[in-house]
Design an enzyme around this catalytic site. Structure first.
Site, PDB file in Angstrom:
ATOM      1  N   SER A 194     -10.149 -70.478  11.451  1.00  0.00           N
ATOM      2  CA  SER A 194      -9.820 -70.420  10.022  1.00  0.00           C
ATOM      3  C   SER A 194     -10.900 -69.790   9.151  1.00  0.00           C
ATOM      4  CB  SER A 194      -9.525 -71.836   9.514  1.00  0.00           C
ATOM      5  OG  SER A 194     -10.622 -72.670   9.785  1.00  0.00           O
ATOM      6  N   GLY A 225     -15.183 -67.942   9.039  1.00  0.00           N
ATOM      7  CA  GLY A 225     -16.360 -67.409   9.726  1.00  0.00           C
ATOM      8  C   GLY A 225     -16.040 -66.467  10.875  1.00  0.00           C
ATOM      9  N   TYR A 279     -27.379 -80.852  16.221  1.00  0.00           N
ATOM     10  CA  TYR A 279     -26.668 -79.599  16.519  1.00  0.00           C
ATOM     11  C   TYR A 279     -27.132 -79.005  17.844  1.00  0.00           C
ATOM     12  CZ  TYR A 279     -25.077 -74.735  15.905  1.00  0.00           C
ATOM     13  OH  TYR A 279     -24.489 -73.502  16.066  1.00  0.00           O
TER      14      TYR A 279
HETATM   15  N1  LIG Z   1     -23.275 -69.141  11.774  1.00  0.00           N
HETATM   16  C1  LIG Z   1     -24.282 -69.127  12.630  1.00  0.00           C
HETATM   17  O1  LIG Z   1     -25.452 -68.852  12.255  1.00  0.00           O
HETATM   18  C2  LIG Z   1     -24.063 -69.410  14.095  1.00  0.00           C
HETATM   19  C3  LIG Z   1     -25.088 -69.089  14.987  1.00  0.00           C
HETATM   20  C4  LIG Z   1     -24.895 -69.325  16.342  1.00  0.00           C
HETATM   21  C5  LIG Z   1     -23.719 -69.873  16.782  1.00  0.00           C
HETATM   22  N2  LIG Z   1     -22.733 -70.198  15.888  1.00  0.00           N
HETATM   23  C6  LIG Z   1     -21.516 -70.818  16.397  1.00  0.00           C
HETATM   24  O2  LIG Z   1     -20.415 -70.023  16.013  1.00  0.00           O
HETATM   25  C7  LIG Z   1     -19.255 -70.845  15.932  1.00  0.00           C
HETATM   26  C8  LIG Z   1     -18.494 -70.509  14.645  1.00  0.00           C
HETATM   27  O3  LIG Z   1     -19.311 -70.853  13.555  1.00  0.00           O
HETATM   28  P1  LIG Z   1     -19.227 -70.114  12.127  1.00  0.00           P
HETATM   29  O4  LIG Z   1     -20.595 -69.675  11.808  1.00  0.00           O
HETATM   30  O5  LIG Z   1     -18.099 -69.162  12.099  1.00  0.00           O
HETATM   31  O6  LIG Z   1     -18.943 -71.382  11.206  1.00  0.00           O
HETATM   32  P2  LIG Z   1     -17.794 -71.682  10.120  1.00  0.00           P
HETATM   33  O7  LIG Z   1     -17.615 -70.508   9.248  1.00  0.00           O
HETATM   34  O8  LIG Z   1     -18.184 -72.974   9.529  1.00  0.00           O
HETATM   35  O9  LIG Z   1     -16.503 -71.856  11.023  1.00  0.00           O
HETATM   36  C9  LIG Z   1     -16.368 -72.958  11.877  1.00  0.00           C
HETATM   37  C10 LIG Z   1     -14.943 -73.007  12.352  1.00  0.00           C
HETATM   38  O10 LIG Z   1     -14.773 -74.213  13.134  1.00  0.00           O
HETATM   39  C11 LIG Z   1     -13.697 -74.952  12.563  1.00  0.00           C
HETATM   40  N3  LIG Z   1     -13.950 -76.387  12.706  1.00  0.00           N
HETATM   41  C12 LIG Z   1     -15.008 -77.070  12.226  1.00  0.00           C
HETATM   42  N4  LIG Z   1     -14.869 -78.379  12.492  1.00  0.00           N
HETATM   43  C13 LIG Z   1     -13.684 -78.515  13.156  1.00  0.00           C
HETATM   44  C14 LIG Z   1     -12.980 -79.616  13.682  1.00  0.00           C
HETATM   45  N5  LIG Z   1     -13.464 -80.869  13.587  1.00  0.00           N
HETATM   46  N6  LIG Z   1     -11.799 -79.398  14.290  1.00  0.00           N
HETATM   47  C15 LIG Z   1     -11.295 -78.137  14.378  1.00  0.00           C
HETATM   48  N7  LIG Z   1     -11.916 -77.044  13.906  1.00  0.00           N
HETATM   49  C16 LIG Z   1     -13.096 -77.240  13.291  1.00  0.00           C
HETATM   50  C17 LIG Z   1     -13.660 -74.550  11.103  1.00  0.00           C
HETATM   51  O11 LIG Z   1     -12.374 -74.713  10.540  1.00  0.00           O
HETATM   52  P3  LIG Z   1     -11.908 -75.944   9.600  1.00  0.00           P
HETATM   53  O12 LIG Z   1     -13.038 -76.262   8.682  1.00  0.00           O
HETATM   54  O13 LIG Z   1     -10.691 -75.396   8.953  1.00  0.00           O
HETATM   55  O14 LIG Z   1     -11.600 -77.030  10.567  1.00  0.00           O
HETATM   56  C18 LIG Z   1     -13.968 -73.067  11.199  1.00  0.00           C
HETATM   57  O15 LIG Z   1     -12.811 -72.339  11.490  1.00  0.00           O
HETATM   58  C19 LIG Z   1     -19.745 -72.293  16.023  1.00  0.00           C
HETATM   59  O16 LIG Z   1     -19.503 -72.792  17.311  1.00  0.00           O
HETATM   60  C20 LIG Z   1     -21.242 -72.177  15.794  1.00  0.00           C
HETATM   61  O17 LIG Z   1     -21.963 -73.207  16.445  1.00  0.00           O
HETATM   62  C21 LIG Z   1     -22.871 -69.962  14.555  1.00  0.00           C
END
Ligand SMILES: NC(=O)c1ccc[n+]([C@@H]2O[C@H](COP(=O)([O-])OP(=O)(O)OC[C@H]3O[C@@H](n4cnc5c(N)ncnc54)[C@H](OP(=O)(O)O)[C@@H]3O)[C@@H](O)[C@H]2O)c1
Length: 276
Positions: free
Chosen positions: A34, A36, A174
């Site tokens: 949804s 990011g 985390y």
């Molecule tokens: N951003 C960074 O710097 C970074 C760096 C390294 C790795 N990552 C990894 O990349 C992945 C995506 O992160 P992002 O940066 O795109 O973050 P984001 O924008 O916060 O997106 C996170 C996604 O996970 C969903 N989500 C969160 N809690 C959930 C739950 N309880 N049940 C179902 N869906 C859930 C959210 O949707 P809803 O809120 O609608 O549920 C959203 O679609 C994560 O695994 C993160 O650990 C991110």
């Protein structure tokens, strides 16, 4: 994009023809679709004639994406679920039995940055991160192994580069949960491979999404863009390599072994200075 970002986070140029060949008619599950990185990936894959199943909690956002991509070649299916909730996760697993999944992108994630001394009454922080970042993908992967095996499928985990580097203060909840699933998948990898399931991990650096917004020190830090991150995931779908890592990750890994003690001392100095 700054020069430092270009050097630290080189982009990959996706061969769209190859990507289309790989993904045509395939069914791809994207958890956390949804916002990011997951949302961006959905937009990029929507140009291909494939089936995308997006899972997240925010129903309206999922519906909005489905509506926006109505006229694209991909067919978008949405399923709202809180993957931290065992009942809703089970409902998702039942729903997924209606499909024949080829690729799973384990992307849904939750991050928390909080000092231990401010977590004394917050055991739930550790439970919540483990529930979403570790137990949910373990359960989902176990449930989908038969489908992935039948389809000679591919499981892609979106990890963080930090799990390869020295641990950092404030990030216990985390980093421990991301490291737990990374380790689980690396243990399972050989078994999955001999059962015709490919496994890849994207060790991403800081990516400009809402996940990093609450962390003040990240506001001016170099970041990878959402599109770059989605491109690297697409590249993993094409080449099915074991992992995507940045060029400097190996240096970081080596340093975290060689300089573990000085790093710990440095962090203590920083924390003491911050406290005083
Ligand atoms: N951003 C960074 O710097 C970074 C760096 C390294 C790795 N990552 C990894 O990349 C992945 C995506 O992160 P992002 O940066 O795109 O973050 P984001 O924008 O916060 O997106 C996170 C996604 O996970 C969903 N989500 C969160 N809690 C959930 C739950 N309880 N049940 C179902 N869906 C859930 C959210 O949707 P809803 O809120 O609608 O549920 C959203 O679609 C994560 O695994 C993160 O650990 C991110």
């Amino acid at each position: 994009m700054s020069i430092i970002e270009r050097i630290l986070f080189p982009s990959v140029k996706i061969n769209k023809t190859l990507l289309t060949q790989k993904l045509q008619n395939k069914t791809i599950l994207i958890t956390g679709g949804s916002f990011g990185i997951g949302e961006q990936l959905c937009h990029q894959l929507s140009e291909i004639d494939c089936h995308l199943i997006l899972v997240a909690r925010t129903t309206e956002k999922l519906q909005q994406i489905q509506q926006e991509l109505l006229n694209k070649p991909a067919t978008i299916y949405i399923f709202s679920a809180n993957l931290s909730d065992e009942f809703q996760l089970d409902q998702l697993i039942i729903y997924l039995q209606n499909y024949s999944i080829d690729i799973v992108i384990n992307n849904a994630g939750k991050s928390i940055c909080r000092p231990i001394m401010k977590s004394l009454d917050r055991y739930h922080d550790f439970q919540r991160t483990m529930q979403l970042n570790y137990f949910a993908p373990v359960k989902l992967c176990l449930a989908l192994i038969p489908q992935l095996q039948k389809n000679k499928g591919h499981f892609i985990n979106i990890a963080a580069v930090n799990v390869l580097l020295a641990p950092t203060a404030y990030w216990a909840a985390y980093q421990a949960s991301k490291a737990a699933f990374d380790q689980w998948l690396r243990c399972a990898q050989a078994e999955l491979l001999i059962n015709d399931i490919k496994v890849s991990t994207a060790y991403l650096p800081l990516v400009k999404t809402r996940m990093i917004e609450p962390t003040a020190v990240y506001r001016h830090a170099p970041t990878m863009s959402r599109q770059q991150a989605a491109d690297h995931i697409c590249q993993l779908m094409i080449d099915q390599k074991e992992y995507y890592k940045l060029w400097w990750a190996l240096l970081g890994q080596l340093s975290s072994v060689l300089f573990a003690t000085p790093w710990l001392k440095l962090m203590q100095l920083y924390l003491k200075k911050k406290k005083s």
